[in-house]
Design a protein around this motif. Structure first.
Motif: not given
Length: 174
Positions: A61-66, A87-91
């Motif tokens: 995943a990508i976290l924008p505006d960070a 990074g990654y989304v962890i669920s």
């Protein structure tokens, strides 16, 4: 007798609410965005990664505006227009597992004294959709005392390395 039954019923209801409260607050927020030593592909040797990721589902995943920084540990500064963090989304499979990962994540990240925890929108790379996730971050002023990792990718951090002695200073009881 009736009062005892009522008391037990109330305790059971309260217990169910506490166990599921994280996902009851928002059905959508039952995952984390990780970007540093908790990434499944982290190569720093951080000892807490394995336990945190055990039993989870991971999606790039990508976290924008960070923006990504390094000061003792990787950290993210939110509200950084034009930058993004990889990074990654962890669920987790269940609310109970998520609650346990949240407790463990808080311990690893030193929440709330070292890192803050906020709900953010992140973009899943393979699914081309946006989801809400918790991210551990530091205030921008604290991050900027460290080294800016311009790529936004912990794996492309160049010569920035963790000091193994720092592991013992903040290592949770795993």
């Amino acid at each position: 007798d009736a009062l005892s039954r009522l008391w037990i019923t109330c305790l059971n209801v309260i217990s169910r609410i506490i166990k599921s409260r994280i996902c009851v607050m928002s059905e959508e927020v039952c995952c984390f965005f990780v970007y540093g030593t908790l990434r499944p592909d982290d190569d720093s040797g951080a000892p807490w990664k394995t336990k945190f990721l055990n039993g989870t589902v991971q999606q790039k995943a990508i976290l924008p505006d960070a923006a990504l920084f390094f000061y003792t540990y990787p950290s993210v500064a939110l509200q950084s227009p034009g930058s993004s963090v990889v990074g990654y989304v962890i669920s987790c499979q269940t609310r109970e597992e998520f609650a346990e990962k949240l407790r463990l994540g808080d311990e690893i990240e030193g929440y709330p004294s070292e890192y803050q925890r906020t709900v953010v929108d992140v973009h899943l790379v393979d699914e081309q959709k946006t989801v809400k996730a918790f991210v551990y971050h530091r205030p921008a002023a604290a991050c900027r005392r460290g080294t800016h990792i311009e790529s936004g990718d912990w794996l492309k951090r160049g010569g920035v390395t963790l000091d193994p002695d720092d592991y013992s200073n903040s290592l949770p009881s795993l």
